[in-house]
Design a protein around this motif. Structure first.
Motif, PDB file in Angstrom:
ATOM      1  N   GLY A 196       0.834  -1.417   0.002  1.00 43.59           N
ATOM      2  CA  GLY A 196       0.156   0.127  -0.149  1.00 43.59           C
ATOM      3  C   GLY A 196       0.711   1.267  -0.057  1.00 43.59           C
ATOM      4  O   GLY A 196       1.944   1.151   0.493  1.00 43.59           O
ATOM      5  N   SER A 197       0.132   2.269  -0.419  1.00 45.16           N
ATOM      6  CA  SER A 197       0.919   3.718  -0.418  1.00 45.16           C
ATOM      7  C   SER A 197       2.170   3.788  -1.319  1.00 45.16           C
ATOM      8  O   SER A 197       3.202   4.258  -1.002  1.00 45.16           O
ATOM      9  CB  SER A 197       1.220   4.174   1.041  1.00 45.16           C
ATOM     10  N   GLN A 198       2.410   2.953  -2.472  1.00 50.30           N
ATOM     11  CA  GLN A 198       3.456   2.816  -3.245  1.00 50.30           C
ATOM     12  C   GLN A 198       3.071   3.400  -4.710  1.00 50.30           C
ATOM     13  O   GLN A 198       2.083   2.945  -5.127  1.00 50.30           O
ATOM     14  CB  GLN A 198       3.916   1.255  -3.331  1.00 50.30           C
ATOM     15  N   THR A 199       4.156   4.184  -5.053  1.00 52.00           N
ATOM     16  CA  THR A 199       3.813   4.769  -6.519  1.00 52.00           C
ATOM     17  C   THR A 199       4.475   3.694  -7.464  1.00 52.00           C
ATOM     18  O   THR A 199       5.682   3.264  -7.290  1.00 52.00           O
ATOM     19  CB  THR A 199       4.613   6.177  -6.413  1.00 52.00           C
ATOM     20  N   THR A 257      -4.914   4.498  -7.215  1.00 50.15           N
ATOM     21  CA  THR A 257      -5.358   6.084  -7.423  1.00 50.15           C
ATOM     22  C   THR A 257      -4.676   6.453  -8.563  1.00 50.15           C
ATOM     23  O   THR A 257      -3.265   6.212  -8.646  1.00 50.15           O
ATOM     24  CB  THR A 257      -5.656   6.729  -6.559  1.00 50.15           C
ATOM     25  N   SER A 297      -0.705   5.305  -7.813  1.00 51.67           N
ATOM     26  CA  SER A 297      -0.385   4.652  -6.544  1.00 51.67           C
ATOM     27  C   SER A 297      -1.113   3.967  -6.026  1.00 51.67           C
ATOM     28  O   SER A 297      -2.445   4.021  -5.958  1.00 51.67           O
ATOM     29  CB  SER A 297      -0.272   6.035  -5.472  1.00 51.67           C
ATOM     30  N   THR A 298      -0.703   2.726  -5.321  1.00 52.36           N
ATOM     31  CA  THR A 298      -1.677   1.832  -4.648  1.00 52.36           C
ATOM     32  C   THR A 298      -2.243   2.507  -3.324  1.00 52.36           C
ATOM     33  O   THR A 298      -1.340   3.556  -2.856  1.00 52.36           O
ATOM     34  CB  THR A 298      -0.765   0.390  -4.056  1.00 52.36           C
ATOM     35  N   VAL A 299      -3.155   2.125  -2.637  1.00 48.59           N
ATOM     36  CA  VAL A 299      -3.997   2.702  -1.676  1.00 48.59           C
ATOM     37  C   VAL A 299      -3.638   1.785  -0.543  1.00 48.59           C
ATOM     38  O   VAL A 299      -3.250   1.750   0.810  1.00 48.59           O
ATOM     39  CB  VAL A 299      -5.217   3.105  -1.884  1.00 48.59           C
TER      40      VAL A 299
END
Length: 138
Positions: free
Chosen positions: A43-46, A66, A103-105
């Protein structure tokens, strides 16, 4: 991912439509499936930042991604790719750098096919190439 799941993905349903023969569709999808690579992203990875070289079309298998226009970190989310959604296609068709930051959430499972391998899969079927060209013109 199997052939049945690949057929159900929006990208391939839109791309192939009803203009392709079943045989050409099967050949194309088999080529795509043989050239895809699954991968996991925390998660939270561009995945791609705006302006990056984008070599892959990415399909979301699980999780969500997103996208935002402009530079990474601008905080303006303009869309979401959920299961079976995809990105990197715009950059493929336009032969350009990444038009957004993706990016992943949450931890996500993704499937990538390189633009080069997608071209090779298209080359296996003249009917598919003709359908894709006519779709691009419309």
């Amino acid at each position: 991912v199997n052939m049945k799941e690949l057929r159900q993905m929006l990208l391939f349903r839109q791309l192939l439509g009803s203009s392709c023969s079943q045989t050409d569709r099967a050949v194309f999808l088999h080529e795509v499936l043989s050239k895809c690579r699954p991968f996991k992203v925390p998660g939270s990875q561009t995945i791609f930042a705006h302006g990056d070289v984008c070599h892959d079309i990415i399909i979301v298998l699980k999780g969500y991604v997103t996208y935002s226009s402009g530079d990474a970190g601008d905080g303006v989310v303009t869309g979401v790719c959920r299961q079976w959604g995809y990105f990197g296609d715009f950059e493929y068709w336009k032969k350009m750098l990444s038009a957004a930051t993706y990016s992943t959430v949450v931890p996500s499972e993704l499937l990538a096919i390189s633009h080069m391998n997608f071209d090779a899969a298209l080359a296996e079927s003249f009917t598919v190439v003709d359908v894709v060209k006519s779709e691009l013109k419309s």
